[in-house]
Design a protein around this motif. Structure first.
Motif, PDB file in Angstrom:
ATOM      1  N   GLY A 162       0.791  -1.223   0.000  1.00 13.60           N
ATOM      2  CA  GLY A 162       0.000   0.000   0.000  1.00 13.60           C
ATOM      3  C   GLY A 162       0.825   1.276   0.000  1.00 13.60           C
ATOM      4  N   ALA A 163       2.137   1.164  -0.003  1.00 14.78           N
ATOM      5  CA  ALA A 163       2.975   2.356   0.069  1.00 14.78           C
ATOM      6  C   ALA A 163       3.023   3.058  -1.280  1.00 14.78           C
ATOM      7  N   ALA A 164       3.170   4.374  -1.239  1.00  9.78           N
ATOM      8  CA  ALA A 164       3.250   5.177  -2.460  1.00  9.78           C
ATOM      9  C   ALA A 164       4.451   6.114  -2.358  1.00  9.78           C
ATOM     10  N   PRO A 165       5.034   6.479  -3.488  1.00  7.50           N
ATOM     11  CA  PRO A 165       6.166   7.412  -3.449  1.00  7.50           C
ATOM     12  C   PRO A 165       5.759   8.771  -2.893  1.00  7.50           C
ATOM     13  N   GLU A 166       6.718   9.487  -2.358  1.00  3.59           N
ATOM     14  CA  GLU A 166       6.451  10.823  -1.832  1.00  3.59           C
ATOM     15  C   GLU A 166       6.147  11.780  -2.976  1.00  3.59           C
ATOM     16  N   PRO A 167       5.466  12.891  -2.697  1.00  2.00           N
ATOM     17  CA  PRO A 167       5.133  13.861  -3.742  1.00  2.00           C
ATOM     18  C   PRO A 167       6.360  14.383  -4.493  1.00  2.00           C
ATOM     19  N   ALA A 168       7.473  14.574  -3.799  1.00  2.22           N
ATOM     20  CA  ALA A 168       8.682  15.057  -4.469  1.00  2.22           C
ATOM     21  C   ALA A 168       9.182  14.029  -5.481  1.00  2.22           C
ATOM     22  N   ALA A 169       9.060  12.751  -5.167  1.00  6.27           N
ATOM     23  CA  ALA A 169       9.482  11.707  -6.096  1.00  6.27           C
ATOM     24  C   ALA A 169       8.596  11.715  -7.340  1.00  6.27           C
ATOM     25  N   TRP A 170       7.284  11.906  -7.147  1.00  5.54           N
ATOM     26  CA  TRP A 170       6.367  12.007  -8.289  1.00  5.54           C
ATOM     27  C   TRP A 170       6.751  13.199  -9.161  1.00  5.54           C
ATOM     28  N   ALA A 171       7.028  14.333  -8.537  1.00 10.53           N
ATOM     29  CA  ALA A 171       7.374  15.545  -9.285  1.00 10.53           C
ATOM     30  C   ALA A 171       8.636  15.330 -10.109  1.00 10.53           C
ATOM     31  N   LEU A 172       9.643  14.691  -9.522  1.00  9.88           N
ATOM     32  CA  LEU A 172      10.880  14.424 -10.259  1.00  9.88           C
ATOM     33  C   LEU A 172      10.659  13.455 -11.413  1.00  9.88           C
ATOM     34  N   MET A 173       9.814  12.439 -11.189  1.00 12.13           N
ATOM     35  CA  MET A 173       9.510  11.501 -12.268  1.00 12.13           C
ATOM     36  C   MET A 173       8.817  12.205 -13.425  1.00 12.13           C
ATOM     37  N   ILE A 174       7.813  13.021 -13.118  1.00 18.54           N
ATOM     38  CA  ILE A 174       7.066  13.726 -14.162  1.00 18.54           C
ATOM     39  C   ILE A 174       7.984  14.693 -14.906  1.00 18.54           C
ATOM     40  N   LEU A 175       8.817  15.408 -14.164  1.00 16.91           N
ATOM     41  CA  LEU A 175       9.765  16.334 -14.784  1.00 16.91           C
ATOM     42  C   LEU A 175      10.739  15.589 -15.698  1.00 16.91           C
TER      43      LEU A 175
END
Length: 89
Positions: free
Chosen positions: A59-72
């Motif tokens: 059930g764990a999800a990446p942190e918002p900063a990790a999502w932002a870096l992936m999208i960038l």
């Protein structure tokens, strides 16, 4: 058998974890053993010193900063590929 090594720059030595004897060993850069300390990892509540307990649960999800870096990163890669196609045509 030493399973993991880490370099300590301040003392110019290597640290290794010996799984068979459950000891932490310090080595000189030429490979000679400087010191050895037995460590009972179970007394610290760790059953697997290799980090199995730290694996992400289902059930764990990446942190918002990790999502932002992936999208960038995906955006930058897409922009690069698009620019490359325009120049090549």
């Amino acid at each position: 058998m030493v399973a993991a090594l880490a370099y300590e720059q301040s003392s110019d030595t290597l640290w290794g974890w010996d799984r068979s004897t459950s000891s932490l060993n310090q080595y000189a850069t030429d490979g000679s053993l400087l010191q050895s300390q037995s460590i009972d990892v179970a007394s610290y509540g760790v059953s697997n010193p290799w980090g199995g307990e730290m694996a992400m649960s289902a059930g764990a999800a990446p942190e918002p900063a990790a999502w932002a870096l992936m999208i960038l990163g995906f955006g930058a890669a897409g922009a690069h590929l698009r620019r490359r196609r325009v120049v090549a045509a």
